[in-house]
Design a protein around this motif. Structure first.
Motif, mmCIF file in Angstrom:
data_model
loop_
_atom_site.group_PDB
_atom_site.id
_atom_site.type_symbol
_atom_site.label_atom_id
_atom_site.label_comp_id
_atom_site.label_asym_id
_atom_site.label_seq_id
_atom_site.Cartn_x
_atom_site.Cartn_y
_atom_site.Cartn_z
ATOM 1 N N THR A 197 0.857 -1.181 0.000
ATOM 2 C CA THR A 197 0.000 0.000 0.000
ATOM 3 C C THR A 197 0.891 1.228 0.000
ATOM 4 O O THR A 197 1.638 1.460 0.961
ATOM 5 C CB THR A 197 -0.927 0.015 1.230
ATOM 6 O OG1 THR A 197 -1.710 -1.181 1.214
ATOM 7 C CG2 THR A 197 -1.844 1.229 1.212
ATOM 8 N N ILE A 198 0.816 1.979 -1.073
ATOM 9 C CA ILE A 198 1.664 3.161 -1.185
ATOM 10 C C ILE A 198 1.139 4.236 -0.249
ATOM 11 O O ILE A 198 -0.063 4.440 -0.132
ATOM 12 C CB ILE A 198 1.743 3.643 -2.654
ATOM 13 C CG1 ILE A 198 2.911 4.585 -2.847
ATOM 14 C CG2 ILE A 198 0.447 4.231 -3.129
ATOM 15 C CD1 ILE A 198 3.325 4.758 -4.291
ATOM 16 N N LYS A 199 2.040 4.884 0.454
ATOM 17 C CA LYS A 199 1.663 5.889 1.447
ATOM 18 C C LYS A 199 1.627 7.280 0.823
ATOM 19 O O LYS A 199 2.288 7.539 -0.181
ATOM 20 C CB LYS A 199 2.655 5.849 2.607
ATOM 21 C CG LYS A 199 2.571 4.532 3.378
ATOM 22 C CD LYS A 199 3.678 4.399 4.395
ATOM 23 C CE LYS A 199 3.599 3.126 5.180
ATOM 24 N NZ LYS A 199 3.582 1.915 4.452
ATOM 25 N N ALA A 200 0.852 8.151 1.423
ATOM 26 C CA ALA A 200 0.737 9.529 0.933
ATOM 27 C C ALA A 200 2.122 10.157 0.826
ATOM 28 O O ALA A 200 2.949 10.012 1.728
ATOM 29 C CB ALA A 200 -0.147 10.351 1.860
ATOM 30 N N GLY A 201 2.364 10.843 -0.266
ATOM 31 C CA GLY A 201 3.641 11.509 -0.483
ATOM 32 C C GLY A 201 4.684 10.633 -1.152
ATOM 33 O O GLY A 201 5.726 11.116 -1.568
#
Length: 140
Positions: A106-110
């Protein structure tokens, strides 16, 4: 984000592109078990649980080949780890199949594909490969 690592048949002499190692779906060497070399890094990956979660494997599956006596032992920065993965030949589109180990992340914000491939996964894959497998995903 569906993340993957470039894998190849050790007998092959085909050089990878930035998108990955091409393969034929009828190859008898698929799937294959192999290991990636990973280094424990601060702050997020100084224990086998977090590294195991990243690669979707158990602590024991990393501790045994990495010669770590206890799966609950803390790691030291840059400690060498051998993490098992399974590669296979996968069709990307009607004209391309590449060999990789598929992992969910899951790619994180930023973050973006480049940061994830170079930081969390320590250049075990390229951002171009991640884009090829996730053509409709736009990181935010």
């Amino acid at each position: 984000l569906f993340l993957f690592f470039l894998c190849c048949d050790s007998q092959a002499v085909i050089e990878p592109t930035t998108s990955g190692y091409t393969c034929s779906l009828n190859q008898t060497t698929s799937p294959c078990q192999t290991y990636v070399y990973y280094r424990a890094v601060a702050p997020d990956f100084l224990d086998l649980a977090s590294v195991g979660d990243l690669f979707s494997v158990s602590r024991l599956m990393i501790s045994n080949p990495s010669n770590i006596s206890s799966p609950s032992s803390p790691l030291v920065p840059f400690q060498s780890l051998f993490v098992p993965i399974q590669c296979s030949c996968n069709r990307i589109n009607s004209s391309m199949s590449i060999s990789y180990a598929g992992l969910n992340y899951t790619i994180k914000a930023g973050n973006n594909f480049y940061l994830v491939s170079t930081n969390q996964f320590q250049n075990l894959t390229s951002y171009q490969s991640v884009e090829v497998v996730n053509p409709t995903l736009v990181p935010t």
